[in-house]
Motif scaffolding. Structure first.
Motif, PDB file in Angstrom:
ATOM      1  N   TYR A 143       0.797  -1.222   0.000  1.00 10.86           N
ATOM      2  CA  TYR A 143       0.000   0.000   0.000  1.00 10.86           C
ATOM      3  C   TYR A 143       0.833   1.277   0.000  1.00 10.86           C
ATOM      4  O   TYR A 143       0.327   2.338  -0.326  1.00 10.86           O
ATOM      5  CB  TYR A 143      -0.937   0.007   1.219  1.00 10.86           C
ATOM      6  N   ARG A 148      -7.852   5.543  -5.083  1.00  8.24           N
ATOM      7  CA  ARG A 148      -7.555   5.540  -3.644  1.00  8.24           C
ATOM      8  C   ARG A 148      -6.079   5.849  -3.401  1.00  8.24           C
ATOM      9  O   ARG A 148      -5.725   6.615  -2.508  1.00  8.24           O
ATOM     10  CB  ARG A 148      -7.919   4.166  -3.044  1.00  8.24           C
ATOM     11  N   THR A 149      -5.204   5.271  -4.233  1.00  9.80           N
ATOM     12  CA  THR A 149      -3.773   5.565  -4.106  1.00  9.80           C
ATOM     13  C   THR A 149      -3.484   7.011  -4.451  1.00  9.80           C
ATOM     14  O   THR A 149      -2.664   7.667  -3.804  1.00  9.80           O
ATOM     15  CB  THR A 149      -2.965   4.630  -5.028  1.00  9.80           C
ATOM     16  N   LEU A 197      -4.388   9.028  -1.584  1.00 16.75           N
ATOM     17  CA  LEU A 197      -3.395   8.834  -0.517  1.00 16.75           C
ATOM     18  C   LEU A 197      -2.131   9.649  -0.798  1.00 16.75           C
ATOM     19  O   LEU A 197      -1.572  10.294   0.110  1.00 16.75           O
ATOM     20  CB  LEU A 197      -3.042   7.342  -0.403  1.00 16.75           C
TER      21      LEU A 197
END
Lengths: 288, 96
Positions: A121, B36-37, B40
């Motif tokens: 992630y 989403r990345t 982020l």
């Protein structure tokens, strides 16, 4: 490379650039004898002995411009040698299909499914943020301790991190041609940026500046003032010492920093590239 | 007391240069990044820009200085956006 490959526009550009550099550097050395002009570092030290806004940059590119140039040249030569030795066969010649063949080799890539959670992630965001950090360092070079070399190393670290985490098919997949272009462009720009200093002071690599906005007299009067307020005078070399108001600008140092950054990015990433893609059994000069 | 004259330094220029260089480096990236990345990255970039603070001698909102204690490193944010933009304009890039 054969001489006949240097024919055409590329050869003319290379010859003119080398001639300019050769004449400038040689005549600079000749004029050095008993006629060394003081740089601007002393003024910077007097200006802000506690804040040091520009000391590192002025030392590197003012007093040690030639030294830094040769240092970056050594790195570039090291990169070329590494590619020639370790990545023999990767140094393709014109007309050879080497890029796709190498990239199509069985990857050592880690699949993201098997990656630890932290890498899965955060590896890609960290790579992107490292790139941005490198650019922050190079754009702040003239007013902080950063510089082009540091930027190049940080971005090379991002490239290495990307390859280590994802393998050959990494998100930051710099191509060989791009790396060579980065390195050559950076080194060439660094070298040729010595020309303005030579033309104005007779010393190659001497830090000079220009009042960008006053050189545009055709602009309406209000426009340059607005530009000056917003964009400042990034290329002006000025030193103002007056009680209560001190300022100094950095001349062409920001451009030199950007040039060195691209030189280092190209050189160090090219070394990583040679290690990552490794050995190729195809002999040079053989059509694939 | 030393006061640095602000106008000559150019508070917007580093932000623009970082953006352009970010686009150039962004074109070297491949694959797709999920939304989403992307979010982020932008969030972490914003946090990092607060930690890095505005470059020394910057003083106005144009340079990212809100107050004496709170400032943003605009070149960092613009470089991050430039990288994402450079990646998206490249063929095969973009977000999912």
């Amino acid at each position: 490379m054969e001489i006949k490959e240097l024919r055409g526009l590329r050869g003319v550009v290379a010859a003119v650039a080398l001639l300019i550099i050769f004449v400038g550097v040689i005549s600079s050395f000749i004029q050095l004898e008993g006629n060394v002009a003081r740089g601007i570092s002393e003024e910077y030290n007097k200006l802000a002995y506690r804040m040091a806004p520009n000391n590192l940059a002025s030392w590197l590119y003012d007093y040690r411009g030639f030294d830094t140039l040769i240092e970056t040249g050594v790195i570039y030569v090291g990169a070329v040698v590494s590619v020639m030795v370790i990545g023999r066969g990767l140094v393709g010649l014109k007309g050879m299909r080497e890029e796709e063949e190498v990239a199509a080799a069985p990857p050592i890539a880690l699949k993201t499914e098997t990656m630890p959670v932290l890498l899965k992630y955060f590896a890609l965001p960290v790579v992107i943020l490292l790139l941005a950090y490198g650019l922050l360092v190079v754009t702040s070079a003239s007013t902080s301790g950063g510089g082009g070399f540091q930027c190049g190393v940080i971005i090379s670290s991002a490239y290495l991190l990307s390859v280590v985490a994802y393998g050959r098919r990494s998100p930051l997949n710099m191509r060989k041609k791009a790396l060579v272009a980065f390195g050559a462009l950076g080194w060439g720009l660094y070298t040729l940026i010595g020309l303005p200093g030579y033309l104005t002071t007779n010393f190659w690599q001497y830090n000079v500046g220009a009042d960008l906005w006053s050189g545009l007299p055709s602009f309406p009067a209000a426009v340059p003032e607005a530009f000056r307020q917003i964009f400042g005078e990034p290329f002006k070399l000025a030193l103002h010492l007056e009680e209560g108001v001190y300022y100094a600008t950095s001349g062409i140092l920001p451009i030199i920093n950007v040039a060195e950054a691209f030189n280092v990015i190209g050189a160090i990433c090219l070394i990583f590239f040679a290690f990552v893609y490794g050995w190729s059994d195809s002999a040079e000069g053989v059509e694939k | 007391m030393i006061v640095i004259f602000p106008e000559v330094l150019g508070e917007v220029t580093p932000t623009l240069v970082a953006f352009v260089l970010g686009v150039i480096l962004g074109t070297q990236m491949e694959g797709k990044i999920s939304s989403r990345t992307t979010a982020l990255v932008l969030f972490m970039g914003l946090l990092a820009s607060i930690l890095f603070e505005a470059p020394i001698h910057f003083w106005s909102v144009l340079g990212g200085v809100l107050t004496e204690q709170i400032s943003f490193a605009f070149p960092f944010i613009s470089a991050t956006i430039g990288i994402l933009l450079g990646k998206s304009i490249k063929k095969g890039g973009g977000s999912e």
